[in-house]
Design a protein around this motif. Structure first.
Motif, short mmCIF file in Angstrom:
data_model
loop_
_atom_site.label_atom_id
_atom_site.label_comp_id
_atom_site.label_asym_id
_atom_site.label_seq_id
_atom_site.Cartn_x
_atom_site.Cartn_y
_atom_site.Cartn_z
N SER A 106 -7.79 -6.35 28.79
CA SER A 106 -8.21 -5.19 29.55
C SER A 106 -8.03 -3.88 28.79
CB SER A 106 -7.43 -5.11 30.87
OG SER A 106 -6.03 -5.01 30.61
N PHE A 107 -7.13 -3.88 27.79
CA PHE A 107 -6.92 -2.66 27.04
C PHE A 107 -8.07 -2.37 26.09
CE2 PHE A 107 -5.31 -0.54 23.17
CZ PHE A 107 -4.94 0.68 23.73
N LYS A 108 -8.60 -3.44 25.46
CA LYS A 108 -9.66 -3.27 24.48
C LYS A 108 -10.38 -4.58 24.28
CE LYS A 108 -10.30 -1.24 19.88
NZ LYS A 108 -9.60 -0.68 18.71
N GLY A 109 -11.71 -4.55 24.35
CA GLY A 109 -12.50 -5.75 24.18
C GLY A 109 -12.49 -6.27 22.76
N ARG A 110 -13.14 -7.41 22.56
CA ARG A 110 -13.14 -8.06 21.25
C ARG A 110 -13.90 -7.23 20.21
NH1 ARG A 110 -13.35 -14.48 20.65
NH2 ARG A 110 -11.68 -14.03 22.13
N VAL A 111 -13.27 -7.11 19.04
CA VAL A 111 -13.89 -6.40 17.91
C VAL A 111 -13.65 -7.21 16.65
CG1 VAL A 111 -13.62 -4.10 18.90
CG2 VAL A 111 -11.80 -5.03 17.45
N THR A 112 -14.49 -7.00 15.67
CA THR A 112 -14.23 -7.51 14.33
C THR A 112 -13.91 -6.31 13.44
OG1 THR A 112 -15.08 -8.87 12.52
CG2 THR A 112 -16.63 -7.38 13.58
N GLY A 113 -13.18 -6.54 12.39
CA GLY A 113 -12.78 -5.38 11.60
C GLY A 113 -12.27 -5.72 10.22
N VAL A 114 -11.86 -4.67 9.53
CA VAL A 114 -11.28 -4.80 8.20
C VAL A 114 -10.19 -3.75 8.07
CG1 VAL A 114 -12.99 -3.24 7.18
CG2 VAL A 114 -11.78 -4.84 5.71
N LYS A 115 -9.10 -4.12 7.40
CA LYS A 115 -8.02 -3.18 7.13
C LYS A 115 -7.60 -3.32 5.68
CE LYS A 115 -3.65 -3.78 7.95
NZ LYS A 115 -2.35 -4.03 8.61
N LEU A 116 -7.47 -2.18 5.01
CA LEU A 116 -6.94 -2.17 3.64
C LEU A 116 -5.72 -1.28 3.60
CD1 LEU A 116 -7.16 -2.89 0.62
CD2 LEU A 116 -8.61 -0.86 0.33
N SER A 117 -4.62 -1.84 3.10
CA SER A 117 -3.37 -1.11 2.92
C SER A 117 -3.02 -1.16 1.44
CB SER A 117 -2.26 -1.75 3.76
OG SER A 117 -1.00 -1.21 3.44
N VAL A 118 -2.83 0.01 0.83
CA VAL A 118 -2.54 0.08 -0.60
C VAL A 118 -1.26 0.89 -0.82
CG1 VAL A 118 -3.38 0.72 -2.88
CG2 VAL A 118 -5.01 0.01 -1.12
N THR A 119 -0.23 0.26 -1.33
CA THR A 119 0.98 0.97 -1.75
C THR A 119 0.78 1.40 -3.19
OG1 THR A 119 2.36 -0.33 -0.25
CG2 THR A 119 3.47 0.87 -2.01
N TRP A 120 0.68 2.73 -3.40
CA TRP A 120 0.17 3.29 -4.64
C TRP A 120 1.29 3.69 -5.60
CZ3 TRP A 120 -4.01 2.18 -6.76
CH2 TRP A 120 -4.66 3.00 -7.69
N THR A 121 0.89 4.13 -6.78
CA THR A 121 1.85 4.51 -7.83
C THR A 121 2.67 5.73 -7.46
OG1 THR A 121 0.08 5.74 -8.94
CG2 THR A 121 0.47 3.48 -9.68
N ASP A 122 2.17 6.55 -6.51
CA ASP A 122 2.92 7.74 -6.10
C ASP A 122 3.98 7.43 -5.04
OD1 ASP A 122 1.37 7.27 -3.88
OD2 ASP A 122 0.26 9.15 -3.96
N GLY A 123 4.11 6.13 -4.69
CA GLY A 123 5.10 5.73 -3.70
C GLY A 123 4.59 5.77 -2.28
N ASN A 124 3.40 6.33 -2.06
CA ASN A 124 2.81 6.39 -0.72
C ASN A 124 1.97 5.15 -0.45
OD1 ASN A 124 3.82 9.02 -0.09
ND2 ASN A 124 2.23 9.90 -1.40
N THR A 125 1.83 4.84 0.84
CA THR A 125 0.96 3.75 1.26
C THR A 125 -0.22 4.34 2.02
OG1 THR A 125 2.75 2.12 1.36
CG2 THR A 125 0.75 1.64 2.62
N TYR A 126 -1.42 3.96 1.59
CA TYR A 126 -2.65 4.46 2.19
C TYR A 126 -3.30 3.32 2.98
CZ TYR A 126 -1.93 8.18 -1.22
OH TYR A 126 -1.39 9.21 -1.96
N VAL A 127 -3.66 3.61 4.23
CA VAL A 127 -4.20 2.58 5.12
C VAL A 127 -5.50 3.06 5.74
CG1 VAL A 127 -3.76 1.12 7.12
CG2 VAL A 127 -1.85 1.83 5.67
N VAL A 128 -6.50 2.17 5.74
CA VAL A 128 -7.77 2.47 6.38
C VAL A 128 -8.17 1.27 7.24
CG1 VAL A 128 -9.06 1.70 4.34
CG2 VAL A 128 -10.18 3.15 6.04
N ASN A 129 -8.60 1.53 8.48
CA ASN A 129 -9.08 0.52 9.42
C ASN A 129 -10.51 0.83 9.82
OD1 ASN A 129 -6.89 -1.43 10.50
ND2 ASN A 129 -5.83 0.53 10.45
#
Length: 349
Positions: free
Chosen positions: A76-99
């Motif tokens: 009931s919160f959210k119907g079915r979806v398909t998707g992609v997620k990329l998480s990259v822990t980078w050389t600067d020590g930060n992690t970048y995430v895109v959904n």
């Protein structure tokens, strides 16, 4: 007679510890090679369904990335979806995430070529033979950050399954296939204009559940070390409401190039991280087939929850409706003091 005796002992481990416990049923069939159908989308009808194709790569310059294709249904919160997620822990020590999310009707999954793409017109996909070369591609700009990835998996170890791959806990089902236990990885990764030509190693597995993780699992441990000559990869899970301590899941080990099955006898959480309480900084994992594995987190790179992307009241409502949240953590480990590896842990809370 000997085979019957061990089978009887194995069944005893599955018996519920109390009247309120739920019996755990393990996959039907034996340990063997995976095939095209183990890559195919299950996409079964269930109010709270989720299915994940997860690639986890550790690169020589200490960059890690987790690339996941998914089908998710939150009732009931959210119907079915398909998707992609990329998480990259980078050389600067930060992690970048895109959904990114799309209508399930646009999902492309072609098992004969291991091709997966959430939308035929979007530049994120995986494709290629596990017997030769498998390629991952991603290009997107999100919140002012540009992501570019083009990686090729080679020297791919044979994928493995446990029988039909389905674990059952009450009315809940969890399916698992370790499609790439080990591969060499090379190619290009870029965050904005910072571009790296990279080499490393990776794995990939495919799982699905007919209910929320918060209803089935307590913790999930993906750990990889070494290669297909001498090393291992496993995905073990502890259960949330089964009433027994026996974990589920399996892995593939290698001794001098010979593969063998790894299954968990016990998992003891010895030490939690003082700053990130969900993180098991030290666990003792005892497989049936190997000596005790003392696994200590060496470097904790990132902690992530999808609900972090929701603000205020939306996050509160989401947690109420879906019964909690799933915390993801990744980084590097040391096994038995001198064996380096890397991890991807999940905690349902």
């Amino acid at each position: 007679m000997k085979s019957f005796f061990f089978r009887f002992l194995f069944i005893l481990f599955l018996l519920p510890a109390s009247l309120s416990a739920q019996t755990v049923y393990f996959p039907v069939g034996s340990f063997g090679d995976s095939d095209d159908e183990d890559f195919a989308a299950k996409n079964i009808q269930s109010k709270y369904f989720n299915e994940l194709w997860t690639y986890h790569v550790h690169l020589d310059n200490d960059v890690q990335l987790i690339y996941t294709f998914s089908i998710n249904d939150f009732g009931s919160f959210k119907g079915r979806v398909t998707g992609v997620k990329l998480s990259v822990t980078w050389t600067d020590g930060n992690t970048y995430v895109v959904n990114k999310e799309y209508n399930p009707a646009t999902l492309v999954v072609e098992p004969d070529s291991n091709y997966i793409r959430p939308h035929p017109e979007r530049p994120y996909w995986g494709k290629g033979s596990f017997d030769d070369k498998h390629r991952l591609f991603f290009h997107n700009t999100n919140d002012g950050v540009q992501y570019d990835l083009d990686l090729t998996f080679t020297n791919i170890a044979k994928g493995k399954t446990m029988g039909d791959g389905v674990y059952k806990v009450g009315n809940n089902e969890l399916g698992m296939a370790l499609l790439i236990p080990h591969a060499d990885v090379n190619g290009m990764v870029a965050i904005n204009s910072d571009t790296l030509n990279v080499t490393g190693v990776g794995y990939m597995d495919h799982i699905y559940q007919n209910n929320l993780s918060s209803e089935i699992i307590d913790r999930s441990y993906r750990i990889k070390t070494g290669d297909s000559e001498n090393g291992m990869f496993f995905h073990f899970l502890t259960l949330r409401k089964a009433g027994i301590q026996t974990p589920i899941g399996y892995g593939v080990g290698y001794r001098n190039g010979l593969e063998y099955l790894i299954t968990p006898s016990s998992i003891e959480r010895v030490e939690s991280d003082p700053e990130t309480s969900e993180l098991d900084r030290y666990v003792k994992i005892k497989p049936y087939q190997t000596d005790l594995l003392n696994v200590r987190v060496n470097k904790h790179m990132d902690t992530y929850s999808l609900l972090n992307e929701l603000g205020g009241i939306k996050r509160f409502v989401a947690k109420k409706v879906i019964g909690g949240e799933l915390i993801e953590m990744n980084g590097t480990v040391t096994i038995n003091k001198d064996q380096p590896g890397y991890f991807y842990y999940l905690v349902a809370k």
